[in-house]
Design an enzyme around this catalytic site. Structure first.
Site, mmCIF file in Angstrom:
data_model
loop_
_atom_site.group_PDB
_atom_site.id
_atom_site.type_symbol
_atom_site.label_atom_id
_atom_site.label_comp_id
_atom_site.label_asym_id
_atom_site.label_seq_id
_atom_site.Cartn_x
_atom_site.Cartn_y
_atom_site.Cartn_z
ATOM 1 N N ASP A 291 0.857 -1.181 0.000
ATOM 2 C CA ASP A 291 0.000 0.000 0.000
ATOM 3 C C ASP A 291 0.893 1.231 0.000
ATOM 4 O O ASP A 291 1.385 1.663 1.052
ATOM 5 C CB ASP A 291 -0.909 -0.002 1.228
ATOM 6 C CG ASP A 291 -1.807 1.226 1.294
ATOM 7 O OD1 ASP A 291 -1.808 2.030 0.332
ATOM 8 O OD2 ASP A 291 -2.506 1.399 2.322
ATOM 9 N N TYR B 3 -9.471 13.919 -10.731
ATOM 10 C CA TYR B 3 -8.322 13.290 -11.381
ATOM 11 C C TYR B 3 -7.295 14.338 -11.797
ATOM 12 O O TYR B 3 -6.091 14.203 -11.516
ATOM 13 C CB TYR B 3 -8.793 12.508 -12.602
ATOM 14 C CG TYR B 3 -7.683 11.935 -13.442
ATOM 15 C CD1 TYR B 3 -6.975 10.809 -13.025
ATOM 16 C CD2 TYR B 3 -7.330 12.514 -14.664
ATOM 17 C CE1 TYR B 3 -5.957 10.279 -13.797
ATOM 18 C CE2 TYR B 3 -6.317 11.986 -15.438
ATOM 19 C CZ TYR B 3 -5.629 10.872 -15.007
ATOM 20 O OH TYR B 3 -4.612 10.350 -15.769
ATOM 21 N N LYS C 41 -3.356 14.811 -10.558
ATOM 22 C CA LYS C 41 -2.239 14.712 -11.495
ATOM 23 C C LYS C 41 -1.507 16.044 -11.628
ATOM 24 O O LYS C 41 -0.283 16.074 -11.826
ATOM 25 C CB LYS C 41 -2.746 14.242 -12.857
ATOM 26 C CG LYS C 41 -3.107 12.758 -12.896
ATOM 27 C CD LYS C 41 -1.905 11.864 -12.659
ATOM 28 C CE LYS C 41 -2.196 10.394 -12.974
ATOM 29 N NZ LYS C 41 -1.020 9.533 -12.780
#
Length: 225
Positions: free
Chosen positions: A52, A143, A147
């Site tokens: 993880d 998203y 990013k």
């Protein structure tokens, strides 16, 4: 210089597998770090599964496992990440999820690898950003924000490491030709998208000694979209 060692996070995904193949074709020693485990890997590849990377201690343990196996680490390819489409209105925890999956994994893996990369004569970090994060569209907020944060991390860390052997760059792909994207966009022409092998080739170049003059770059890899 000896055989270079590359660690690839998200190495069991479509792009990750393409990067593994490209690295092996260049004669590199390869370690795959992934949340998934038990996948078949090519002979000689180290699989560090069940990791993880949103957990800093787990990331550090994974890098130590790579160095314990190969004795060194020369390049880190931060490919682990994910995507979700969700409008802001009516959304849920997508922002936290994308932040963890895209930014936190990249940050933790990079921090965990730094001491080892600095010991290399040609240390490299290559991140995967997104061309769609340069200007977010409807449904792309969470998203694109995550990013975009990867882009800023790339620039900041590259500047921080200018006095060392380590360079830090990112590729900014558009749509990658994956089975999931083909299923989601059945009417599109995938020949115009970015083939995983082509994106992997760009990543491996930035991870090579020959790219030593490039750092802090956000390199668009957009096919013909």
């Amino acid at each position: 210089m000896g055989e270079r060692v590359v660690a690839i996070t998200g190495g069991h995904g479509v792009l990750g597998r393409a990067a593994v193949e490209a690295a092996l074709a260049q004669g590199l020693k390869v370690a795959v770090i992934d949340h998934a485990s038990g996948h078949a890997v090519p002979e000689g590849v180290l699989e560090v599964g069940g990791v993880d990377l949103t957990d800093a201690k787990a990331a550090a343990q994974a890098m130590e496992a790579v160095v314990a196996r190969f004795g060194r680490l020369d390049a880190l390819l931060n490919i682990a990440g994910g995507f979700v489409w969700q409008a802001v209105e009516g959304g849920g925890d997508e922002w936290d999820w994308m932040h963890a999956l895209n930014l936190k994994t990249t940050l933790n893996a990079s921090r965990a690898a730094l001491a080892h990369l600095k010991a290399s004569a040609e240390g490299r970090i290559v991140n995967v950003g997104a061309h769609g994060a340069l200007k977010a569209a409807h449904g792309m907020g969470a998203y694109a924000a995550s990013k975009s944060a990867v882009h800023r991390l790339t620039e900041a860390l590259a500047d921080e490491l200018k006095s060392t052997s380590v360079t830090v760059n990112a590729v900014l792909p558009s749509i990658i030709d994956t089975p999931a994207n083909r299923a989601d966009m059945p009417d599109a022409d995938p020949a115009r998208w970015v083939a995983p092998a082509d994106l992997a080739a760009a990543i491996l170049f930035l991870a090579s000694p020959e790219a030593r003059a490039i750092t802090g770059a956000l390199v668009p890899v957009t096919g013909r979209v």
